[in-house]
Design an enzyme around this catalytic site. Structure first.
Site, PDB file in Angstrom:
ATOM      1  CE  LYS A 112      44.640  45.688  -6.704  1.00 29.47           C
ATOM      2  NZ  LYS A 112      43.560  45.715  -5.731  1.00 29.47           N
ATOM      3  CE  LYS A 194      45.867  38.869  -7.865  1.00 30.63           C
ATOM      4  NZ  LYS A 194      45.298  39.515  -6.753  1.00 30.63           N
ATOM      5  CE  LYS A 197      37.347  40.934  -6.307  1.00 34.98           C
ATOM      6  NZ  LYS A 197      37.245  41.935  -5.274  1.00 34.98           N
TER       7      LYS A 197
HETATM    8  P1  TYM Z   1      39.966  41.088  -2.857  1.00 36.84           P
HETATM    9  O1  TYM Z   1      38.628  41.713  -2.916  1.00 36.84           O
HETATM   10  O2  TYM Z   1      40.924  41.363  -3.955  1.00 36.84           O
HETATM   11  O3  TYM Z   1      39.840  39.516  -2.759  1.00 36.84           O
HETATM   12  C1  TYM Z   1      39.044  38.866  -1.776  1.00 36.84           C
HETATM   13  C2  TYM Z   1      39.745  37.613  -1.286  1.00 36.84           C
HETATM   14  O4  TYM Z   1      40.007  36.718  -2.367  1.00 36.84           O
HETATM   15  C3  TYM Z   1      41.375  36.304  -2.339  1.00 36.84           C
HETATM   16  N1  TYM Z   1      41.803  36.072  -3.730  1.00 36.84           N
HETATM   17  C4  TYM Z   1      42.250  34.892  -4.200  1.00 36.84           C
HETATM   18  N2  TYM Z   1      42.424  33.699  -3.607  1.00 36.84           N
HETATM   19  C5  TYM Z   1      42.893  32.686  -4.381  1.00 36.84           C
HETATM   20  N3  TYM Z   1      43.192  32.818  -5.700  1.00 36.84           N
HETATM   21  C6  TYM Z   1      43.028  34.002  -6.334  1.00 36.84           C
HETATM   22  N4  TYM Z   1      43.310  34.114  -7.626  1.00 36.84           N
HETATM   23  C7  TYM Z   1      42.544  35.111  -5.574  1.00 36.84           C
HETATM   24  N5  TYM Z   1      42.281  36.405  -5.873  1.00 36.84           N
HETATM   25  C8  TYM Z   1      41.832  36.975  -4.739  1.00 36.84           C
HETATM   26  C9  TYM Z   1      42.101  37.477  -1.715  1.00 36.84           C
HETATM   27  O5  TYM Z   1      43.343  37.079  -1.177  1.00 36.84           O
HETATM   28  C10 TYM Z   1      41.124  37.912  -0.648  1.00 36.84           C
HETATM   29  O6  TYM Z   1      41.271  37.121   0.513  1.00 36.84           O
HETATM   30  N6  TYM Z   1      42.660  43.743   0.347  1.00 36.84           N
HETATM   31  C11 TYM Z   1      41.627  42.737   0.271  1.00 36.84           C
HETATM   32  C12 TYM Z   1      40.362  43.125   1.001  1.00 36.84           C
HETATM   33  C13 TYM Z   1      40.546  43.532   2.431  1.00 36.84           C
HETATM   34  C14 TYM Z   1      40.816  42.660   3.520  1.00 36.84           C
HETATM   35  C15 TYM Z   1      40.856  43.515   4.671  1.00 36.84           C
HETATM   36  C16 TYM Z   1      41.036  41.295   3.625  1.00 36.84           C
HETATM   37  C17 TYM Z   1      40.441  44.792   2.922  1.00 36.84           C
HETATM   38  N7  TYM Z   1      40.619  44.780   4.261  1.00 36.84           N
HETATM   39  C18 TYM Z   1      41.120  42.983   5.917  1.00 36.84           C
HETATM   40  C19 TYM Z   1      41.299  40.779   4.898  1.00 36.84           C
HETATM   41  C20 TYM Z   1      41.332  41.618   6.014  1.00 36.84           C
HETATM   42  C21 TYM Z   1      41.282  42.536  -1.190  1.00 36.84           C
HETATM   43  O7  TYM Z   1      41.481  43.395  -2.008  1.00 36.84           O
HETATM   44  O8  TYM Z   1      40.655  41.400  -1.440  1.00 36.84           O
END
Ligand code: TYM
Length: 325
Positions: A112, A194, A197
């Site tokens: 990032k 991957k 977003k």
């Molecule tokens: P975020 O917002 O990037 O993504 C949300 C969830 O989607 C999953 N994900 C994917 N799964 C499969 N294939 C993909 N290409 C893909 N892209 C994203 C992510 O693994 C995530 O589960 N850091 C986290 C948010 C967070 C969080 C937490 C999660 C903050 N605190 C505590 C669990 C527990 C994040 O940025 O997710």
């Protein structure tokens, strides 16, 4: 007593089918069996610049997405991270437990910050510690996430163990729940990455609110590999990725998927995949219009109250053990 799960997503960009298949789908599945907490992590979102108006809107939109995906507010607690101040407070405490070297190893920061750490915010560097706090505040047993969060979960376990060792038993050590299929849905344009977003190429992702024509066009233009077989094969990641999406959305086993497409070409495969995705997303897309702002703010307010009850107990315990209070 039911075991507890915690997970969250950032209210940034447009959610895509990777988020849905890797995370949201499992949140919905697990909410019957577990005491579930699903958070909209707006404090994580500001680790990179955000337009305040857009962030406020996206935060509510994401709550709507959770509900339309099937997270049931009667069963699960849905809340906004900033409504529970304990998240930021515990993050400060855990900043004093985490080590620079540990955070420097985090691959997501390297990605990032695009290798330019000096220009990244301190918050972006510290992002994983806030995530650790989210999880540990609720004495979480299980964290359903996609593959990209695995390293953050390892850090969570390390910090919890260190704190427990130094100050006495305080935190439950959580396990990750990373689905065997769908934990890493790949970009439709570049299967070495991957689906993300923040990808600038909008054709690389299928967004949850894409209409049928857009979904069909994106799948038609998705890259494929050399060869013609429609089979799961590590050497052919593009086709494997499309088949994985098909598998998860059709509910078929991998063998059934391969048998179904035996002898068929990419054209037929993509046409059928597009139809499957459109049908799979339809109920979600219809449901998302159901929630008005008043109903939403009621759900989020009561979610935050419930979350605060648990979070404040954990934080009090932490402060007492550290000699702060
Ligand atoms: P975020 O917002 O990037 O993504 C949300 C969830 O989607 C999953 N994900 C994917 N799964 C499969 N294939 C993909 N290409 C893909 N892209 C994203 C992510 O693994 C995530 O589960 N850091 C986290 C948010 C967070 C969080 C937490 C999660 C903050 N605190 C505590 C669990 C527990 C994040 O940025 O997710």
């Amino acid at each position: 007593m039911k075991k507890r799960i915690f997970s969250g997503a950032q209210p940034t960009g447009e959610l895509h089918i990777g988020n849905y298949l890797g995370a949201l789908k499992n949140w919905v599945k697990l909410q019957d069996e577990y005491d579930a907490f699903y958070c909209i992590v707006n404090l994580h979102a500001i680790t990179v610049p955000q337009d305040p108006k857009v962030l406020r809107k996206k935060t509510l939109d994401l709550a709507r997405i959770y509900l339309a995906a099937g997270v049931n507010p009667e069963k699960s607690t849905i809340f906004i991270q900033s409504d529970v101040a304990e998240h930021a407070e515990l993050a400060w405490v855990l900043n004093c437990v985490a080590r620079m070297g540990e955070l420097e190893r985090m691959t997501q920061f390297k990605d990032k910050s695009k290798g330019n750490a000096a220009r990244a915010s301190v918050g972006l560097f510290d992002y994983p510690v806030l995530m650790v706090s989210d999880i540990l505040l609720y004495q979480t047993d299980l964290v359903p996430v996609g593959q990209d969060q695995k390293q953050h979960l390892e850090l969570t376990r390390d910090l919890a163990e260190r704190f427990n060792r130094d100050f006495g038993e305080t935190f439950v050590i959580p396990d990750p729940y990373i689905p065997p299929v769908g934990a890493k849905i790949l970009s439709l344009k570049d299967p070495s990455k991957k689906m993300s977003k923040s990808d600038e190429n909008l054709n690389a992702s299928i967004f949850l609110l894409d209409d049928a024509d857009t979904i069909t066009r994106k799948i038609k233009k998705a890259v494929t590999d050399s060869g013609t077989d429609i089979k799961f094969d590590e050497e052919r990641p593009a086709v494997t990725n499309l088949l994985t999406i098909y598998q998860l959305m059709s509910g078929k086993t991998s063998e059934e998927c391969e048998a179904h497409f035996e002898g068929k070409g990419y054209g037929d495969f993509k046409r059928e995949l597009a139809e499957t995705v459109v049908e799979y997303m339809r109920p979600f897309q219809e449901k998302i219009k159901e929630y008005d702002d008043d109903e939403l703010s009621k759900i989020l307010k009561s979610g935050a109250e419930k979350a605060r009850e648990i979070a404040s107990k954990t934080l009090k315990d932490v402060y007492e053990k550290m000699g702060i209070k």
